[in-house]
Design a protein around this motif. Sequence first.
Motif, mmCIF file in Angstrom:
data_model
loop_
_atom_site.group_PDB
_atom_site.id
_atom_site.type_symbol
_atom_site.label_atom_id
_atom_site.label_comp_id
_atom_site.label_asym_id
_atom_site.label_seq_id
_atom_site.Cartn_x
_atom_site.Cartn_y
_atom_site.Cartn_z
ATOM 1 N N SER A 12 0.850 -1.262 -0.019
ATOM 2 C CA SER A 12 -0.130 0.036 0.167
ATOM 3 C C SER A 12 1.137 1.130 0.061
ATOM 4 C CB SER A 12 -0.942 -0.591 1.082
ATOM 5 O OG SER A 12 0.101 -0.124 2.400
ATOM 6 N N GLY A 13 0.342 2.633 -0.142
ATOM 7 C CA GLY A 13 1.296 3.486 -0.052
ATOM 8 C C GLY A 13 1.342 3.974 1.355
ATOM 9 N N ASP A 55 5.100 13.251 -0.499
ATOM 10 C CA ASP A 55 3.916 12.241 -0.811
ATOM 11 C C ASP A 55 3.388 12.912 -2.049
ATOM 12 O OD1 ASP A 55 0.895 11.171 -0.336
ATOM 13 O OD2 ASP A 55 1.289 10.995 1.765
ATOM 14 N N TYR A 81 -9.460 17.931 3.779
ATOM 15 C CA TYR A 81 -9.724 16.853 4.466
ATOM 16 C C TYR A 81 -9.438 16.887 5.663
ATOM 17 C CZ TYR A 81 -7.052 13.486 1.367
ATOM 18 O OH TYR A 81 -6.419 12.924 0.057
ATOM 19 N N LEU A 116 5.389 4.349 2.423
ATOM 20 C CA LEU A 116 5.707 5.341 3.680
ATOM 21 C C LEU A 116 6.500 4.870 4.754
ATOM 22 C CD1 LEU A 116 2.806 7.809 2.964
ATOM 23 C CD2 LEU A 116 4.713 8.292 2.667
ATOM 24 N N MET A 127 6.549 8.960 -3.136
ATOM 25 C CA MET A 127 5.647 7.847 -2.961
ATOM 26 C C MET A 127 4.542 7.971 -3.073
ATOM 27 S SD MET A 127 2.262 6.756 -1.554
ATOM 28 C CE MET A 127 1.788 8.280 -0.363
ATOM 29 N N LYS A 155 -6.914 6.965 -7.097
ATOM 30 C CA LYS A 155 -6.319 7.738 -7.277
ATOM 31 C C LYS A 155 -5.957 7.398 -8.838
ATOM 32 C CE LYS A 155 -4.908 8.416 -2.911
ATOM 33 N NZ LYS A 155 -4.018 7.913 -2.305
ATOM 34 N N VAL A 204 3.312 17.159 1.202
ATOM 35 C CA VAL A 204 2.082 16.265 0.213
ATOM 36 C C VAL A 204 1.622 17.254 -1.511
ATOM 37 C CG1 VAL A 204 -0.390 15.460 0.082
ATOM 38 C CG2 VAL A 204 1.527 15.419 2.846
ATOM 39 N N ALA A 211 0.725 10.647 -3.164
ATOM 40 C CA ALA A 211 -0.460 9.494 -3.868
ATOM 41 C C ALA A 211 -1.258 10.992 -4.210
ATOM 42 C CB ALA A 211 -0.843 9.643 -2.519
ATOM 43 N N HIS A 212 -1.456 11.831 -4.804
ATOM 44 C CA HIS A 212 -2.143 12.513 -5.612
ATOM 45 C C HIS A 212 -1.438 12.971 -6.943
ATOM 46 C CE1 HIS A 212 -4.141 13.989 -2.127
ATOM 47 N NE2 HIS A 212 -4.050 12.786 -1.351
ATOM 48 N N THR A 251 -4.033 16.290 5.106
ATOM 49 C CA THR A 251 -3.757 15.797 4.308
ATOM 50 C C THR A 251 -4.897 14.632 4.633
ATOM 51 O OG1 THR A 251 -1.881 14.159 3.516
ATOM 52 C CG2 THR A 251 -1.189 14.971 5.545
ATOM 53 N N HIS A 281 -3.978 2.996 -4.773
ATOM 54 C CA HIS A 281 -5.527 2.769 -4.188
ATOM 55 C C HIS A 281 -6.477 3.012 -4.809
ATOM 56 C CE1 HIS A 281 -9.786 4.125 -2.526
ATOM 57 N NE2 HIS A 281 -9.172 3.438 -1.173
HETATM 58 C C1 LIG Z 1 -4.120 7.550 -0.004
HETATM 59 C C2 LIG Z 1 -3.301 8.555 -0.007
HETATM 60 C C3 LIG Z 1 -1.698 7.546 1.459
HETATM 61 C C4 LIG Z 1 -1.794 6.036 1.012
HETATM 62 O O1 LIG Z 1 -1.835 5.485 -0.108
HETATM 63 P P1 LIG Z 1 -2.996 4.249 0.576
HETATM 64 O O2 LIG Z 1 -2.641 3.337 -0.514
HETATM 65 O O3 LIG Z 1 -3.981 4.078 0.543
HETATM 66 O O4 LIG Z 1 -1.654 3.792 1.988
HETATM 67 C C5 LIG Z 1 -1.364 8.674 1.069
HETATM 68 N N1 LIG Z 1 -1.244 9.878 1.475
HETATM 69 C C6 LIG Z 1 -1.915 11.060 0.682
HETATM 70 C C7 LIG Z 1 -2.080 12.228 0.550
HETATM 71 C C8 LIG Z 1 -2.937 9.514 -0.251
HETATM 72 O O5 LIG Z 1 -4.117 10.300 -0.672
#
Ligand SMILES: *Cc1c(COP(=O)(O)O)cnc(C)c1O
Length: 388
Positions: A59-60, A157, A328, A64, A179, A186, A131, A159-160, A85, A183
Amino acid sequence: MQPRHPFIPYGRQTIDEDDIQAVVNVLKSDYLTTGPAVENFEKKVAEYVDAKYAVAFSSGTAALHGACFATGIGEDDEVITTPMTFAASANCVLYQDGKPIFADIDPETYNIDPDKIRKKITPNTKAIIPVDFTGQPADLDEIMEIAKKHNLTVIEDAAHAIGATYKGIKVGSIADMTMFSFHPVKHITSGEGGIITTNNKTLYEKLLQFRTHGITRNHSLLNENHGPWYYEMQFLGYNYRMTDIQAALGFSQLEKLDRFVQKRRKIVQQYNNEFNTMEQIITPFQHSHGNSSWHLYVIKLKQDLLSITRKRFFKELNEANIGVNVHYIPVHLQPYYQKMGYNKGDYPIAEELYDHIITLPLFPAMTDENVHYVINTVKKIVQEYQIK
Ligand SMILES: *Cc1c(COP(=O)(O)O)cnc(C)c1O
């Protein structure tokens, strides 16, 4: 009564027949978990973001955690991140017994404010976790400069932000480690999954080992060698491996990423064209230093021009079958963080933003009709409740 519009979620995955076939092919092969598909996926992601190495995780969040471990975060170490975040950006520090230190956001970009980072640095600071909020790269040059000056590691981070660029450079090769999350909500998905990209070989090797119990078979890293069966567990790691099933899906999805991002940008343009003309709504800031990959479309309500609360606005959209969300709830407001001693009022810009934002639907499979339905519904609500 008019028939209800079919539900539009705020985000969703796009899975085609070839994605399904890629997964089926793995199921028929020799490897189900970490095998050739994971390696292929790692190579492809590294290539895509122009980084030397990539390590896939379950997982993300696990990724991390790995990045915090590889940085060497331990007890009493401080890591600076944004309160605006998802909890995982700060939780990963807690997993390593470190202390998340929040620095408030910039009121225009909604990303962590470099000046506020500077004010939070102490002799215990070890890392910064910026982030890329909603897909807009944080002020990476400035953050890297702060890090260099104070000898800190930067874990981005993103993720986005897969597919986003910063000053023309793909996000993923700028920070010490970046990272990405896969998910389903995303940009591209592997079901669950995440990855760290880096140009640093030492960090890369630590991440690989951390992902699998702290175990290595790498000859250059072994203390002894009893024979061909021999491996060493050199520190306490986890089982954070990605499966080949997930990696095959991720690989197939990555081929479509540019197309997905293009579609997201087009939808954002459509939203902006309409909402920019309405003074009751603040549309997302467009960075000059970066090209967002638009994971989320977050509008801010100008409450002094509306006779309706955010809560009611949200409900009206829900009642129209539009799956809105709020990104958030600032992390420090979560009960677990409150119990640790973080206080409401400490990050006023993030808290003020939280009170007035709504995330509108944004995903590649949205039709023009969907987009116009969202636009028209928002317009109708604003017109009904505007203070003239
Ligand atoms: C989705 C997300 C994560 C975690 O990722 P997962 O793959 O769901 O564990 C971490 N940071 C941010 C900003 C996210 O949007």
